[in-house]
Design a protein around this motif. Structure first.
Motif, PDB file in Angstrom:
ATOM      1  N   GLY A 320      23.142   2.401  -2.204  1.00 54.21           N
ATOM      2  CA  GLY A 320      22.170   2.095  -3.274  1.00 54.21           C
ATOM      3  C   GLY A 320      20.873   2.966  -3.308  1.00 54.21           C
ATOM      4  O   GLY A 320      20.137   2.452  -4.226  1.00 54.21           O
ATOM      5  N   GLY A 321      20.725   3.886  -2.397  1.00 54.65           N
ATOM      6  CA  GLY A 321      19.546   4.632  -2.484  1.00 54.65           C
ATOM      7  C   GLY A 321      19.632   5.769  -3.949  1.00 54.65           C
ATOM      8  O   GLY A 321      20.538   5.869  -4.448  1.00 54.65           O
ATOM      9  N   ARG A 322      18.398   6.294  -3.975  1.00 55.94           N
ATOM     10  CA  ARG A 322      18.147   7.028  -5.079  1.00 55.94           C
ATOM     11  C   ARG A 322      17.312   8.292  -4.558  1.00 55.94           C
ATOM     12  O   ARG A 322      16.533   8.162  -3.996  1.00 55.94           O
ATOM     13  N   ILE A 323      17.791   9.469  -5.028  1.00 56.76           N
ATOM     14  CA  ILE A 323      17.165  10.803  -4.916  1.00 56.76           C
ATOM     15  C   ILE A 323      16.892  11.524  -6.232  1.00 56.76           C
ATOM     16  O   ILE A 323      17.516  11.369  -7.191  1.00 56.76           O
ATOM     17  N   VAL A 324      15.689  11.908  -6.464  1.00 62.99           N
ATOM     18  CA  VAL A 324      15.166  12.525  -7.507  1.00 62.99           C
ATOM     19  C   VAL A 324      14.403  13.701  -7.221  1.00 62.99           C
ATOM     20  O   VAL A 324      13.393  13.535  -6.518  1.00 62.99           O
ATOM     21  N   ALA A 325      14.825  15.017  -7.552  1.00 64.13           N
ATOM     22  CA  ALA A 325      14.274  16.134  -7.461  1.00 64.13           C
ATOM     23  C   ALA A 325      13.553  16.578  -8.678  1.00 64.13           C
ATOM     24  O   ALA A 325      13.796  16.155  -9.861  1.00 64.13           O
ATOM     25  N   THR A 326      12.429  17.488  -8.325  1.00 61.11           N
ATOM     26  CA  THR A 326      11.729  17.831  -9.616  1.00 61.11           C
ATOM     27  C   THR A 326      11.965  19.218  -9.916  1.00 61.11           C
ATOM     28  O   THR A 326      11.868  20.372  -9.131  1.00 61.11           O
ATOM     29  N   ALA A 327      12.642  19.421 -11.150  1.00 60.99           N
ATOM     30  CA  ALA A 327      12.997  20.813 -11.860  1.00 60.99           C
ATOM     31  C   ALA A 327      11.758  21.066 -12.547  1.00 60.99           C
ATOM     32  O   ALA A 327      10.793  20.821 -12.387  1.00 60.99           O
ATOM     33  N   SER A 328      12.132  22.016 -13.672  1.00 55.25           N
ATOM     34  CA  SER A 328      11.189  22.333 -14.698  1.00 55.25           C
ATOM     35  C   SER A 328      11.631  22.963 -15.623  1.00 55.25           C
ATOM     36  O   SER A 328      12.981  23.563 -15.549  1.00 55.25           O
ATOM     37  N   ALA A 360      27.401   9.750  -4.700  1.00 55.31           N
ATOM     38  CA  ALA A 360      27.786   8.581  -5.204  1.00 55.31           C
ATOM     39  C   ALA A 360      29.097   7.950  -4.435  1.00 55.31           C
ATOM     40  O   ALA A 360      29.055   6.867  -4.069  1.00 55.31           O
ATOM     41  N   GLY A 361      30.138   8.963  -4.376  1.00 52.56           N
ATOM     42  CA  GLY A 361      31.385   8.605  -3.629  1.00 52.56           C
ATOM     43  C   GLY A 361      31.252   8.492  -2.499  1.00 52.56           C
ATOM     44  O   GLY A 361      31.542   7.395  -1.742  1.00 52.56           O
ATOM     45  N   GLU A 362      30.553   9.274  -1.590  1.00 50.27           N
ATOM     46  CA  GLU A 362      30.384   9.144  -0.192  1.00 50.27           C
ATOM     47  C   GLU A 362      29.335   8.437   0.532  1.00 50.27           C
ATOM     48  O   GLU A 362      29.702   7.607   1.428  1.00 50.27           O
ATOM     49  N   TYR A 363      28.168   8.389  -0.406  1.00 47.44           N
ATOM     50  CA  TYR A 363      27.081   7.599   0.325  1.00 47.44           C
ATOM     51  C   TYR A 363      26.690   6.545  -0.788  1.00 47.44           C
ATOM     52  O   TYR A 363      25.694   5.831  -0.086  1.00 47.44           O
ATOM     53  N   GLY A 364      27.114   6.362  -1.840  1.00 48.73           N
ATOM     54  CA  GLY A 364      26.541   5.256  -2.648  1.00 48.73           C
ATOM     55  C   GLY A 364      25.033   5.604  -3.105  1.00 48.73           C
ATOM     56  O   GLY A 364      24.413   4.873  -3.293  1.00 48.73           O
ATOM     57  N   VAL A 365      24.765   6.952  -3.319  1.00 46.33           N
ATOM     58  CA  VAL A 365      23.417   7.311  -3.579  1.00 46.33           C
ATOM     59  C   VAL A 365      23.300   7.966  -4.731  1.00 46.33           C
ATOM     60  O   VAL A 365      24.400   8.803  -5.159  1.00 46.33           O
ATOM     61  N   THR A 366      22.596   7.805  -5.908  1.00 44.51           N
ATOM     62  CA  THR A 366      22.671   8.768  -6.982  1.00 44.51           C
ATOM     63  C   THR A 366      21.561  10.080  -6.787  1.00 44.51           C
ATOM     64  O   THR A 366      20.753   9.665  -5.963  1.00 44.51           O
ATOM     65  N   VAL A 367      21.582  10.884  -7.633  1.00 45.30           N
ATOM     66  CA  VAL A 367      20.969  12.063  -7.533  1.00 45.30           C
ATOM     67  C   VAL A 367      20.423  12.657  -8.670  1.00 45.30           C
ATOM     68  O   VAL A 367      21.520  12.835  -9.917  1.00 45.30           O
ATOM     69  N   ASN A 368      19.295  12.762  -9.174  1.00 41.92           N
ATOM     70  CA  ASN A 368      18.801  13.105 -10.695  1.00 41.92           C
ATOM     71  C   ASN A 368      17.714  13.835 -10.369  1.00 41.92           C
ATOM     72  O   ASN A 368      17.286  14.294  -9.484  1.00 41.92           O
ATOM     73  N   ALA A 369      17.246  14.560 -11.354  1.00 40.52           N
ATOM     74  CA  ALA A 369      16.051  15.441 -11.863  1.00 40.52           C
ATOM     75  C   ALA A 369      15.194  14.942 -13.027  1.00 40.52           C
ATOM     76  O   ALA A 369      15.819  14.389 -13.863  1.00 40.52           O
ATOM     77  N   VAL A 370      13.904  15.247 -12.398  1.00 44.59           N
ATOM     78  CA  VAL A 370      13.117  15.401 -13.747  1.00 44.59           C
ATOM     79  C   VAL A 370      12.490  16.798 -13.951  1.00 44.59           C
ATOM     80  O   VAL A 370      12.449  17.574 -12.887  1.00 44.59           O
ATOM     81  N   ALA A 371      12.222  17.253 -15.136  1.00 42.90           N
ATOM     82  CA  ALA A 371      12.040  18.437 -15.463  1.00 42.90           C
ATOM     83  C   ALA A 371      10.601  18.507 -16.452  1.00 42.90           C
ATOM     84  O   ALA A 371      11.001  18.492 -17.467  1.00 42.90           O
TER      85      ALA A 371
END
Length: 436
Positions: A320-328, A360-371
């Motif tokens: 249920g964790g969340r990862i957000v990375a910073t793009a541009s 999402a499939g292996e860890y139940g974690v979402t990965v998104n980015a802000v730009a």
């Protein structure tokens, strides 16, 4: 840094002069504050094609007034176009919005809801793709601080956190975006005012600027925040952490053992990981030594890849964790003098698209980015005046963003209720003309 032009255009002489000269007339944006946490006004719910019956109760929970009277100068318009399947039904989009666009209040919201493109029906795919060109174009002409976005829905119930965000002051600098809401697992928070209560967040590069704003906003929403920055910024990181009731972690994120050290510092695991740390070493490629190239790529991309891998593989990121990375937008549109920075930030986009389905499939974690686009920080304040003004005005809102705009998008993406938003890169740029 203060935007004196924006302040000037808010005066009577400024309005007169800019109108006569045909200059941009930016509106003061309504952003979130404790005194004004919601948009004030009615929500007009329209439909083109067959409407989704599950959307009405979701919209009713946004807190905006619906029903009788909402059509009089609405502060928000939601057009359900999920049922648009052909060119003929696109006419219903025009018929629905044409009479009401002019009446939308200043700093109001227009949200168009679309459906995923159907690979088995190219007429539906064409009609739904047309909505993207429509919303981006409307965003560029609507003016007065109003925003227009498209949300593609696989599940209307899963879109509540996204609709709450887009129909609130928190999304003031987000326009012209296409956001896909899939059918992933999501958790409705007990309290929408503090949706991150009980969750632990780590924000890198958090001692100042955008990172500090992210840490502050996540804390406001209930998270316990770990402020990570380089040892040289330890004093600032500790001061911020103390003010927020969190903790500080001083380390070089590019170190080979950075992931292991973070894991050791968080024995109970991590719910939210925000990759914000980044540097610039600008120079045209013909004048750029290898060190300037490698240092930017290592901080802005290499460290993100290594740290993410380590925390996932060691089980530090909770289900249920969340990862957000910073793009541009520099990684999306490119920028002269920033081949290193543009490469690193484009790499973040690739990371998100490649990792999101597997995480999402292996860890139940979402990965998104802000730009982010042009955001008012100490870094942009050092840009020469003419270039700085161009950066501010070359977007549909004709002004720069603030660090809090990026923080608000991050806070929405890391909510438990945003679990169906995965693999997305959301520009926070006021619909910048660059790469639009």
């Amino acid at each position: 840094m203060a935007d004196r032009y924006l302040s000037f255009t808010g005066t009577a002489p400024g309005r007169f002069l800019t109108r006569r000269l045909g200059l941009p007339q930016p509106a003061q944006l309504v952003r979130w504050s404790a005194e004004r946490p919601r948009l004030e006004g009615g929500l007009l719910h329209l439909a083109a094609g067959k409407p989704d019956p599950n959307l009405a109760p979701v919209l009713a929970r946004t807190g905006l007034r619906t029903g009788t009277g909402a059509e009089d100068s609405p502060v928000a318009v939601v057009l359900d176009a999920t049922g648009v399947r052909d060119v003929e039904s696109l006419g219903e989009v025009h018929a629905a919005l044409h009479p009401v666009v002019r009446s939308v209040a200043a700093s109001g919201r227009v949200v168009v809801l679309g459906a995923p493109l159907d690979p088995a029906d190219h007429h539906q795919a064409a009609a739904q793709q047309a909505l993207e060109g429509f919303t981006r174009s409307l965003g560029k002409e609507i003016g007065r601080g109003r925003t227009v976005n498209l949300v593609r829905l696989a599940d209307g119930e899963a879109a509540e956190s996204t609709l709450r965000f887009l129909l609130s002051p928190r999304s003031a600098y987000v326009s012209g975006q296409v956001i896909e809401v899939g059918a992933g697992a999501f958790a409705v928070p007990d309290d929408w005012e503090r949706p991150l209560a009980g969750r632990t967040a780590l924000v890198t590069g958090a001692a100042r600027g955008i990172g500090a704003a992210v840490a502050e906003t996540l804390t406001r929403d209930g998270a316990r925040v770990v402020v990570l920055d380089v040892p040289a910024a330890e004093a600032d990181a500790r001061a911020l952490a103390e003010r927020l009731g969190g903790s500080a972690l001083a380390l070089d994120i590019t170190a080979a053992d950075a992931g292991a050290r973070i894991a050791d510092a968080l024995p109970e695991g991590l719910d939210i990981l925000v990759h914000n740390a980044g540097i610039t070493r600008d120079r045209r490629l013909v004048n750029m030594p290898a060190e300037r190239w490698s240092s930017v790529l290592d901080v802005n991309l290499g460290s993100v890849l290594r740290t993410t891998d380590a925390l996932l593989e060691r089980g530090v990121m909770k289900t249920g964790g969340r990862i957000v990375a910073t793009a541009s937008i520099a990684g999306i549109a490119g920028n002269a003098g920033q081949t290193n920075y543009g490469a690193g930030k484009a790499g973040i986009v690739g990371l998100v698209r490649g990792l999101a389905p597997r995480a999402a499939g292996e860890y139940g974690v979402t990965v998104n980015a802000v730009a982010p686009g042009f955001v008012e920080t100490k870094m942009t304040a050092a840009i020469p005046l003419v270039i700085r003004e161009a950066g501010r005005r070359m977007n549909s809102l004709a002004q720069g963003g603030v660090p809090g705009d990026v923080a608000e998008v991050t806070a929405w993406l890391v909510q438990g209720g945003s679990g169906a938003v995965n693999g997305q890169v959301v520009r926070v740029c006021g619909q910048s003309l660059l790469g639009a």
